[in-house]
Design an enzyme around this catalytic site. Sequence first.
Site, PDB file in Angstrom:
ATOM      1  N   CYS A  49       8.749  64.476  29.913  1.00  0.00           N
ATOM      2  CA  CYS A  49       7.289  64.504  29.976  1.00  0.00           C
ATOM      3  C   CYS A  49       6.751  63.078  29.863  1.00  0.00           C
ATOM      4  O   CYS A  49       7.350  62.221  29.213  1.00  0.00           O
ATOM      5  CB  CYS A  49       6.722  65.362  28.845  1.00  0.00           C
ATOM      6  SG  CYS A  49       4.922  65.532  28.926  1.00  0.00           S
ATOM      7  N   ASP A  51       4.346  62.209  28.207  1.00  0.00           N
ATOM      8  CA  ASP A  51       3.781  62.058  26.861  1.00  0.00           C
ATOM      9  C   ASP A  51       4.316  60.803  26.172  1.00  0.00           C
ATOM     10  O   ASP A  51       5.530  60.571  26.128  1.00  0.00           O
ATOM     11  CB  ASP A  51       4.129  63.307  26.030  1.00  0.00           C
ATOM     12  CG  ASP A  51       3.340  63.383  24.733  1.00  0.00           C
ATOM     13  OD1 ASP A  51       3.459  62.442  23.907  1.00  0.00           O
ATOM     14  OD2 ASP A  51       2.604  64.361  24.541  1.00  0.00           O
ATOM     15  N   ARG A  53       4.767  60.065  23.271  1.00  0.00           N
ATOM     16  CA  ARG A  53       5.549  60.242  22.044  1.00  0.00           C
ATOM     17  C   ARG A  53       6.998  60.653  22.304  1.00  0.00           C
ATOM     18  O   ARG A  53       7.741  60.926  21.369  1.00  0.00           O
ATOM     19  CB  ARG A  53       4.859  61.289  21.149  1.00  0.00           C
ATOM     20  CG  ARG A  53       3.453  60.906  20.732  1.00  0.00           C
ATOM     21  CD  ARG A  53       2.690  62.109  20.230  1.00  0.00           C
ATOM     22  NE  ARG A  53       2.461  63.095  21.286  1.00  0.00           N
ATOM     23  CZ  ARG A  53       1.834  64.259  21.104  1.00  0.00           C
ATOM     24  NH1 ARG A  53       1.393  64.580  19.902  1.00  0.00           N
ATOM     25  NH2 ARG A  53       1.658  65.087  22.112  1.00  0.00           N
ATOM     26  N   HIS A 105       9.011  69.149  25.387  1.00  0.00           N
ATOM     27  CA  HIS A 105       8.726  68.955  23.959  1.00  0.00           C
ATOM     28  C   HIS A 105       7.684  69.954  23.497  1.00  0.00           C
ATOM     29  O   HIS A 105       6.759  70.303  24.250  1.00  0.00           O
ATOM     30  CB  HIS A 105       8.252  67.518  23.680  1.00  0.00           C
ATOM     31  CG  HIS A 105       6.934  67.186  24.310  1.00  0.00           C
ATOM     32  ND1 HIS A 105       5.744  67.163  23.596  1.00  0.00           N
ATOM     33  CD2 HIS A 105       6.591  66.895  25.587  1.00  0.00           C
ATOM     34  CE1 HIS A 105       4.756  66.854  24.420  1.00  0.00           C
ATOM     35  NE2 HIS A 105       5.234  66.689  25.635  1.00  0.00           N
ATOM     36  N   CYS A 108       3.428  70.380  23.970  1.00  0.00           N
ATOM     37  CA  CYS A 108       3.168  69.662  25.225  1.00  0.00           C
ATOM     38  C   CYS A 108       1.761  69.982  25.739  1.00  0.00           C
ATOM     39  O   CYS A 108       1.420  71.151  25.962  1.00  0.00           O
ATOM     40  CB  CYS A 108       4.204  70.050  26.270  1.00  0.00           C
ATOM     41  SG  CYS A 108       3.995  69.192  27.842  1.00  0.00           S
TER      42      CYS A 108
HETATM   43 CO    CO Z   1       4.191  66.957  27.377  1.00  0.00          CO
END
Ligand code: CO
Length: 216
Positions: A49, A51, A53, A105, A108
């Site tokens: 992803c 993302d 993090r 994750h 998400c």
């Molecule tokens: Co995500």
Amino acid sequence: MTFNNDHSDLYDSLLEGNKQFIEDSLKSDPEYFESLAKGQSPPVLWIGCADSRVPANQITNTAPGQIFVHRNIANMVIHSDMNMLSVLDYAVNVLKVKHVIVTGHYGCGGVIAAISNKQFGLIDNWLRHIKDVYRLHAKTLDAIEDEETRCDRLVELNVVENVYNLCKTSIVQNAWQTGQQLGVHGWVYSLKTGIITDMKVSAYDNANMENVFKFK
Ligand code: CO
């Protein structure tokens, strides 16, 4: 025109951070950049992803040069996505990676958005693919009352379906057909604990593939 101070400071700090990175890297290995500049042969392709993090190297304690990375919103494998296909083709046929790992994750944002009935704009067309995953597993998901738990389950099922999507690509099919060693795996990362859970859907050949998707 410039941004206010906070934004300029942040921007400058990135370049300062780069200087620090160079200093630290050379301290532990004076040849660090010279060796990396010679080329890459990472054994792993990571599809994760976007993302901020979930950075592939940090969470697996690996160094630059070890993981070839492709990231998009909600770690999707869409068989008409030319970007993903190009990365996969290069990783499998040129770099000859041994493993491809789809990593989702919990929590998400893409999955949370997809499970809702709100419109978000252009991205709805991308999130549609997650809604398709929901439809495939609607019975299981509808039976989960708690919203967070249902979302987490969809995160897992989305990873499983995307592993399956990978296996169905002509690229993975051809690799297996020619006897290339290639494992395709699905993981889910927890933002709350840092723990990676293996979804145990690893595939190394066509054994569990529905017949219609097999190339012979
Ligand atoms: Co995500």
